[in-house]
Design a protein around this motif. Structure first.
Motif, mmCIF file in Angstrom:
data_model
loop_
_atom_site.group_PDB
_atom_site.id
_atom_site.type_symbol
_atom_site.label_atom_id
_atom_site.label_comp_id
_atom_site.label_asym_id
_atom_site.label_seq_id
_atom_site.Cartn_x
_atom_site.Cartn_y
_atom_site.Cartn_z
ATOM 1 N N ALA A 287 -0.601 -15.764 -1.281
ATOM 2 C CA ALA A 287 -2.008 -15.366 -1.397
ATOM 3 C C ALA A 287 -2.401 -14.557 -0.178
ATOM 4 C CB ALA A 287 -2.908 -16.583 -1.532
ATOM 5 N N ALA A 288 -3.317 -13.626 -0.387
ATOM 6 C CA ALA A 288 -3.853 -12.816 0.708
ATOM 7 C C ALA A 288 -5.209 -12.297 0.271
ATOM 8 C CB ALA A 288 -2.916 -11.654 1.039
ATOM 9 N N GLU A 289 -5.989 -11.873 1.242
ATOM 10 C CA GLU A 289 -7.273 -11.263 0.914
ATOM 11 C C GLU A 289 -7.093 -9.759 0.800
ATOM 12 O OE1 GLU A 289 -11.352 -10.638 3.265
ATOM 13 O OE2 GLU A 289 -11.028 -12.744 2.694
ATOM 14 N N LEU A 290 -7.597 -9.186 -0.262
ATOM 15 C CA LEU A 290 -7.525 -7.747 -0.490
ATOM 16 C C LEU A 290 -8.860 -7.277 -1.022
ATOM 17 C CD1 LEU A 290 -5.738 -5.149 -0.615
ATOM 18 C CD2 LEU A 290 -5.311 -5.735 -3.011
ATOM 19 N N ALA A 291 -9.491 -6.383 -0.280
ATOM 20 C CA ALA A 291 -10.801 -5.852 -0.678
ATOM 21 C C ALA A 291 -11.786 -6.986 -0.950
ATOM 22 C CB ALA A 291 -10.661 -4.953 -1.901
ATOM 23 N N ALA A 292 -11.799 -7.956 -0.050
ATOM 24 C CA ALA A 292 -12.753 -9.076 -0.064
ATOM 25 C C ALA A 292 -12.547 -10.019 -1.247
ATOM 26 C CB ALA A 292 -14.191 -8.568 -0.047
ATOM 27 N N ARG A 293 -11.393 -9.941 -1.910
ATOM 28 C CA ARG A 293 -11.068 -10.866 -2.990
ATOM 29 C C ARG A 293 -9.692 -11.474 -2.741
ATOM 30 N NH1 ARG A 293 -13.936 -10.152 -7.683
ATOM 31 N NH2 ARG A 293 -13.153 -12.238 -8.147
ATOM 32 N N ASN A 294 -9.493 -12.687 -3.216
ATOM 33 C CA ASN A 294 -8.206 -13.338 -3.050
ATOM 34 C C ASN A 294 -7.197 -12.799 -4.061
ATOM 35 O OD1 ASN A 294 -8.966 -15.066 -0.934
ATOM 36 N ND2 ASN A 294 -9.883 -16.514 -2.372
ATOM 37 N N LEU A 295 -6.038 -12.437 -3.564
ATOM 38 C CA LEU A 295 -4.959 -11.918 -4.392
ATOM 39 C C LEU A 295 -3.821 -12.935 -4.407
ATOM 40 C CD1 LEU A 295 -3.447 -9.574 -5.860
ATOM 41 C CD2 LEU A 295 -2.715 -8.817 -3.591
ATOM 42 N N PHE A 296 -3.228 -13.147 -5.573
ATOM 43 C CA PHE A 296 -2.126 -14.096 -5.729
ATOM 44 C C PHE A 296 -0.943 -13.378 -6.369
ATOM 45 C CE2 PHE A 296 -6.179 -16.275 -5.996
ATOM 46 C CZ PHE A 296 -6.029 -17.342 -5.123
ATOM 47 N N TRP A 297 0.269 -13.681 -5.887
ATOM 48 C CA TRP A 297 1.468 -13.091 -6.473
ATOM 49 C C TRP A 297 2.694 -13.917 -6.107
ATOM 50 C CZ3 TRP A 297 -0.370 -11.789 -1.781
ATOM 51 C CH2 TRP A 297 0.547 -11.532 -0.748
ATOM 52 N N CYS A 298 3.806 -13.653 -6.773
ATOM 53 C CA CYS A 298 5.062 -14.341 -6.487
ATOM 54 C C CYS A 298 6.004 -13.364 -5.788
ATOM 55 C CB CYS A 298 5.715 -14.848 -7.767
ATOM 56 S SG CYS A 298 7.395 -15.468 -7.499
ATOM 57 N N PRO A 299 6.359 -13.601 -4.527
ATOM 58 C CA PRO A 299 7.266 -12.695 -3.822
ATOM 59 C C PRO A 299 8.633 -12.580 -4.477
ATOM 60 C CG PRO A 299 6.140 -14.146 -2.277
ATOM 61 C CD PRO A 299 5.855 -14.684 -3.642
ATOM 62 N N GLY A 300 9.043 -13.618 -5.217
ATOM 63 C CA GLY A 300 10.339 -13.558 -5.877
ATOM 64 C C GLY A 300 10.338 -12.705 -7.122
ATOM 65 N N CYS A 301 9.316 -12.848 -7.946
ATOM 66 C CA CYS A 301 9.235 -12.099 -9.206
ATOM 67 C C CYS A 301 8.585 -10.736 -9.035
ATOM 68 C CB CYS A 301 8.444 -12.904 -10.238
ATOM 69 S SG CYS A 301 9.229 -14.440 -10.763
ATOM 70 N N GLN A 302 7.887 -10.521 -7.909
ATOM 71 C CA GLN A 302 7.199 -9.250 -7.671
ATOM 72 C C GLN A 302 7.608 -8.680 -6.312
ATOM 73 O OE1 GLN A 302 3.471 -11.644 -8.788
ATOM 74 N NE2 GLN A 302 2.775 -9.541 -9.033
ATOM 75 N N PRO A 303 8.876 -8.415 -6.118
ATOM 76 C CA PRO A 303 9.337 -7.953 -4.803
ATOM 77 C C PRO A 303 8.849 -6.539 -4.500
ATOM 78 C CG PRO A 303 11.094 -7.748 -6.407
ATOM 79 C CD PRO A 303 9.973 -8.468 -7.104
ATOM 80 N N PRO A 304 8.717 -6.194 -3.229
ATOM 81 C CA PRO A 304 8.324 -4.830 -2.861
ATOM 82 C C PRO A 304 9.315 -3.814 -3.406
ATOM 83 C CG PRO A 304 8.189 -6.279 -0.966
ATOM 84 C CD PRO A 304 8.873 -7.061 -2.046
ATOM 85 N N ALA A 305 8.806 -2.685 -3.862
ATOM 86 C CA ALA A 305 9.682 -1.641 -4.408
ATOM 87 C C ALA A 305 10.538 -1.057 -3.293
ATOM 88 C CB ALA A 305 8.826 -0.543 -5.045
ATOM 89 N N GLY A 306 11.774 -0.700 -3.635
ATOM 90 C CA GLY A 306 12.669 -0.049 -2.697
ATOM 91 C C GLY A 306 13.278 -0.982 -1.703
ATOM 92 N N LEU B 288 -0.073 -8.226 -13.294
ATOM 93 C CA LEU B 288 0.916 -7.721 -12.340
ATOM 94 C C LEU B 288 2.110 -8.662 -12.253
ATOM 95 C CD1 LEU B 288 -1.369 -6.337 -9.483
ATOM 96 C CD2 LEU B 288 -0.074 -5.029 -11.188
ATOM 97 N N PHE B 289 1.859 -9.967 -12.315
ATOM 98 C CA PHE B 289 2.980 -10.909 -12.324
ATOM 99 C C PHE B 289 3.819 -10.724 -13.582
ATOM 100 C CE2 PHE B 289 5.025 -14.685 -13.845
ATOM 101 C CZ PHE B 289 5.769 -15.082 -12.748
ATOM 102 N N ARG B 290 3.147 -10.673 -14.724
ATOM 103 C CA ARG B 290 3.882 -10.586 -15.993
ATOM 104 C C ARG B 290 4.739 -9.321 -16.074
ATOM 105 N NH1 ARG B 290 1.977 -13.317 -20.760
ATOM 106 N NH2 ARG B 290 2.163 -11.335 -21.884
ATOM 107 N N GLN B 291 4.307 -8.270 -15.402
ATOM 108 C CA GLN B 291 5.055 -7.018 -15.416
ATOM 109 C C GLN B 291 5.971 -6.866 -14.202
ATOM 110 O OE1 GLN B 291 5.165 -5.122 -18.084
ATOM 111 N NE2 GLN B 291 3.754 -6.607 -19.010
ATOM 112 N N GLY B 292 6.023 -7.885 -13.325
ATOM 113 C CA GLY B 292 6.923 -7.856 -12.179
ATOM 114 C C GLY B 292 6.614 -6.762 -11.181
ATOM 115 N N ILE B 293 5.324 -6.472 -10.984
ATOM 116 C CA ILE B 293 4.908 -5.362 -10.128
ATOM 117 C C ILE B 293 4.364 -5.891 -8.794
ATOM 118 C CG2 ILE B 293 3.286 -3.436 -9.881
ATOM 119 C CD1 ILE B 293 3.392 -3.152 -12.945
ATOM 120 N N ASP B 294 4.882 -5.366 -7.703
ATOM 121 C CA ASP B 294 4.368 -5.684 -6.372
ATOM 122 C C ASP B 294 2.902 -5.254 -6.307
ATOM 123 O OD1 ASP B 294 3.800 -5.938 -3.668
ATOM 124 O OD2 ASP B 294 4.993 -4.190 -3.079
ATOM 125 N N PRO B 295 1.968 -6.163 -6.025
ATOM 126 C CA PRO B 295 0.557 -5.795 -6.013
ATOM 127 C C PRO B 295 0.201 -4.758 -4.960
ATOM 128 C CG PRO B 295 0.853 -8.023 -5.180
ATOM 129 C CD PRO B 295 2.163 -7.606 -5.758
#
Length: 271
Positions: free
Chosen positions: A252-271, A169-176
């Motif tokens: 980082a945040a917990e999602l479905a009982a697993r830790n999720l990691f992302w970059c807010p700069g490279c993976q900004p929310p759509a719209g 998801l990071f490599r493709q620049g997609i908001d998780p």
């Protein structure tokens, strides 16, 4: 829990050590004694993997199905075969060596029909030549669930785990948090293609490396990553550290009982 590339490596190792020859089987722990007795002396016809499931096919058409879960491990060794140590659920032996299975989530014999049921409930595996990414897209394109959660659902796509999920998801620049149905077909195709390449490299090297050449420690003049999972990554387990691309602190945040990691700069929310 091991990700899919590990299971494909295990399948290849079983094929190398035992393939095409009779295999001795026993259960030193005793919990799989009946199953081990049924495959003892049988020829291993093929070793295969689908997602996080190892499938060892014997010459009576039955298949040993192993899912390691969180604690399961296989250990291989060369002759002479030592006395088993600890709780060995299954020991396989042959002229080429031995393999000990400890702590699996599942260890069972399946008839061909049972194998089909297992495969039918799994999504396509990026490491399999017969994988159909359109099956995963059919689920993703209708779902309100986040793409981050969908990539961890083995019934949608089999094999990727927490590391590959975060990294692709990071490599493709997609908001998780993007809902699956908001993902374009073009971007899904890019995600799938990237997983095929990254996971195949994981099979080859035995570790998960996801950074592009310009972001390696050598190229950036930074220290190599130190982590028990090994490999160079962009965001996985890097919460609070600067993004290797834009410098933003990794979130980082917990999602479905697993830790999720992302970059807010490279993976900004759509719209």
């Amino acid at each position: 829990m091991p990700e899919g590339h590990t299971l494909h490596r295990l399948a290849a190792e079983h094929q190398r050590v035992f393939g095409g020859r009779p295999v001795g089987a026993g259960s030193p722990q005793g919990r799989f004694a009946a199953g081990a007795a049924e495959i003892d002396g049988r020829v291993l016809v093929a070793a295969d993997a689908h997602g996080k499931h190892l499938l060892l096919e014997f010459d009576d058409d039955r298949v040993l199905h192993v899912h390691l879960g969180i604690y399961g491990t296989w250990r291989f060794g060369e002759p002479p075969v030592p006395e088993p140590q600890g709780a060995v659920r299954l020991r396989l032996t042959g002229a080429g060596g031995y393999a000990d299975l400890r702590g699996p989530n599942a260890c069972e014999l399946l008839e061909p029909g049972g194998v089909k049921l297992l495969r039918d409930r799994l999504g396509p595996d990026p490491l399999r030549a017969d994988a159909d990414p359109d099956r995963a897209w059919a689920r993703i394109s209708r779902s309100r669930t986040s793409i981050a959660a969908l990539l961890m659902d083995q019934s949608v796509i089999a094999g990727p785990g927490n590391i590959y999920r975060a990294e692709v998801l990071f490599r493709q620049g997609i908001d998780p948090m993007l809902p699956g149905r908001a993902l374009s077909r073009e971007r899904w195709s890019a995600v799938w293609a990237d997983l095929v390449v990254l996971m195949a490299e994981g099979v080859r090297s035995g570790r998960i490396d996801t950074v592009r050449p310009e972001h390696t420690p050598e190229a950036m003049g930074r220290p190599p990553r130190v982590d028990d999972h090994g490999g160079e990554v962009y965001v996985y387990r890097r919460a609070g550290s600067p993004c290797l691309v834009c410098g933003t602190a990794v979130a980082a945040a917990e999602l479905a009982a697993r830790n999720l990691f992302w970059c807010p700069g490279c993976q900004p929310p759509a719209g």
